[in-house]
Design a protein around this motif. Structure first.
Motif, mmCIF file in Angstrom:
data_model
loop_
_atom_site.group_PDB
_atom_site.id
_atom_site.type_symbol
_atom_site.label_atom_id
_atom_site.label_comp_id
_atom_site.label_asym_id
_atom_site.label_seq_id
_atom_site.Cartn_x
_atom_site.Cartn_y
_atom_site.Cartn_z
ATOM 1 N N SER A 93 40.323 23.911 48.952
ATOM 2 C CA SER A 93 40.379 24.051 47.502
ATOM 3 C C SER A 93 39.388 23.189 46.734
ATOM 4 O O SER A 93 39.159 23.432 45.560
ATOM 5 C CB SER A 93 41.798 23.736 46.996
ATOM 6 O OG SER A 93 42.163 22.418 47.350
ATOM 7 N N SER A 103 33.308 32.146 46.424
ATOM 8 C CA SER A 103 34.709 32.529 46.261
ATOM 9 C C SER A 103 35.601 31.632 47.097
ATOM 10 O O SER A 103 35.199 31.127 48.156
ATOM 11 C CB SER A 103 34.922 33.991 46.680
ATOM 12 O OG SER A 103 34.146 34.868 45.909
ATOM 13 N N TYR A 104 36.815 31.457 46.616
ATOM 14 C CA TYR A 104 37.832 30.689 47.335
ATOM 15 C C TYR A 104 38.892 31.644 47.878
ATOM 16 O O TYR A 104 39.425 32.473 47.135
ATOM 17 C CB TYR A 104 38.486 29.667 46.409
ATOM 18 C CG TYR A 104 39.736 29.044 46.990
ATOM 19 C CD1 TYR A 104 39.657 28.148 48.049
ATOM 20 C CD2 TYR A 104 40.996 29.370 46.485
ATOM 21 C CE1 TYR A 104 40.795 27.587 48.585
ATOM 22 C CE2 TYR A 104 42.139 28.811 47.025
ATOM 23 C CZ TYR A 104 42.035 27.911 48.074
ATOM 24 O OH TYR A 104 43.163 27.372 48.607
ATOM 25 N N GLU A 145 39.117 34.633 45.299
ATOM 26 C CA GLU A 145 38.970 34.337 43.874
ATOM 27 C C GLU A 145 37.591 33.732 43.634
ATOM 28 O O GLU A 145 37.251 32.678 44.166
ATOM 29 C CB GLU A 145 40.046 33.345 43.427
ATOM 30 C CG GLU A 145 39.949 32.946 41.970
ATOM 31 C CD GLU A 145 41.002 31.923 41.585
ATOM 32 O OE1 GLU A 145 40.973 31.463 40.438
ATOM 33 O OE2 GLU A 145 41.841 31.583 42.445
ATOM 34 N N GLU A 146 36.786 34.449 42.840
ATOM 35 C CA GLU A 146 35.431 33.960 42.589
ATOM 36 C C GLU A 146 35.475 32.662 41.794
ATOM 37 O O GLU A 146 36.216 32.541 40.820
ATOM 38 C CB GLU A 146 34.603 35.007 41.846
ATOM 39 C CG GLU A 146 33.130 34.641 41.761
ATOM 40 C CD GLU A 146 32.247 35.806 41.367
ATOM 41 O OE1 GLU A 146 31.088 35.565 41.018
ATOM 42 O OE2 GLU A 146 32.732 36.963 41.417
ATOM 43 N N VAL A 147 34.693 31.706 42.230
ATOM 44 C CA VAL A 147 34.677 30.379 41.622
ATOM 45 C C VAL A 147 33.435 30.235 40.756
ATOM 46 O O VAL A 147 32.313 30.456 41.209
ATOM 47 C CB VAL A 147 34.679 29.281 42.711
ATOM 48 C CG1 VAL A 147 34.571 27.904 42.080
ATOM 49 C CG2 VAL A 147 35.935 29.375 43.560
ATOM 50 N N LYS A 148 33.646 29.906 39.510
ATOM 51 C CA LYS A 148 32.537 29.617 38.614
ATOM 52 C C LYS A 148 32.223 28.127 38.721
ATOM 53 O O LYS A 148 32.994 27.280 38.266
ATOM 54 C CB LYS A 148 32.898 29.976 37.169
ATOM 55 C CG LYS A 148 33.287 31.446 36.982
ATOM 56 C CD LYS A 148 32.130 32.379 37.294
ATOM 57 C CE LYS A 148 32.506 33.824 37.001
ATOM 58 N NZ LYS A 148 31.431 34.763 37.362
ATOM 59 N N VAL A 171 33.472 20.463 37.968
ATOM 60 C CA VAL A 171 33.727 20.189 39.376
ATOM 61 C C VAL A 171 33.042 18.914 39.791
ATOM 62 O O VAL A 171 33.598 18.069 40.476
ATOM 63 C CB VAL A 171 33.230 21.359 40.250
ATOM 64 C CG1 VAL A 171 33.491 21.076 41.715
ATOM 65 C CG2 VAL A 171 33.920 22.658 39.826
#
Length: 229
Positions: free
Chosen positions: A59, A78-79, A140-143, A148
């Protein structure tokens, strides 16, 4: 015909797979911490405007990876929860392996894998390609944003103010393991416990000299610099 790969061969053919990609590239790995050679190859693919999809399963991205990924316009990240598969696919080749896309694994671990080609192993290649697409669809695509990077930088700043204590991320780096493995060892040693999605100190952890601190993005643990797990 499928080719068996040991650790060094997997690393070699993975680099060749990335280098030879001309249309698309899927990189699926629970852990994501890239060595400089892989980064150079991906930067070249990005300049060629090749569609690159990276799926990871832990994560939290390392700040270096998050910062670097922000510079690549044609890489989508993506995650995927509960991801354990390691699979690397271009439009012509596929590697299914035990090797994570993680520089520590490439140098220190004993790994095995199989190299498939679309021409010689068409049915198996197609099955692997379709499964990779399914994993991408459910991910789930991560922006990637500065949030971060700033989260970890905030933690590291407070880390340096805690009498040379170490955050879990820095402790993992010191031990030469990834953060997930470090958290696992800390729990097994009875120094912390998982409550929901967060780790908290146990009495034994407090006795070891660790402290729970509150930063800009929530609570985090500062461990003694000489802690061994």
């Amino acid at each position: 015909m499928a080719k068996f790969l040991n650790t060094s061969a997997t690393t070699y053919y993975l680099e060749e797979l990335i280098k030879n990609a001309r249309e698309r590239l899927f990189l699926i790995s629970p852990y994501l911490k890239l060595n400089d050679r892989i980064k150079e190859l991906l930067e070249d693919k990005n300049r060629m405007k090749i569609d690159i999809r990276i799926v990871y399963g832990k994560s939290e991205l390392q700040p270096a990876e998050a910062s670097w990924l922000k510079t690549l316009n044609y890489v989508r990240t993506s995650y995927c929860q509960n991801l354990h598969a390691k699979c690397y696919i271009s439009e012509n080749e596929c590697i299914i392996t035990s090797l994570n896309l993680y520089e520590f694994s490439q140098v220190n671990n004993n790994e095995m894998g199989i190299l498939l080609t679309r021409d010689d192993d068409g049915k198996v290649y197609q099955d692997a390609y379709e499964e990779a697409q399914r994993i991408i669809r459910i991910s789930e695509e991560v922006k990637i944003s500065l949030d971060v990077v700033n989260k970890d930088n905030s933690e590291n700043t407070e880390n340096h103010q805690q009498n040379n204590g170490l955050t879990t991320t820095k402790l993992a780096e010191k031990l030469g393991i990834d953060r997930a493995e470090c958290n696992k060892r800390l729990c097994e040693a009875g120094l912390q416990e998982l409550n929901g999605k967060n780790y908290f100190l146990t009495e034994k952890g407090k006795q070891s000299g660790a402290t729970l601190k509150k930063g800009q993005f929530g609570y985090f643990i500062v461990w003694s610099a000489d802690l061994v797990v």
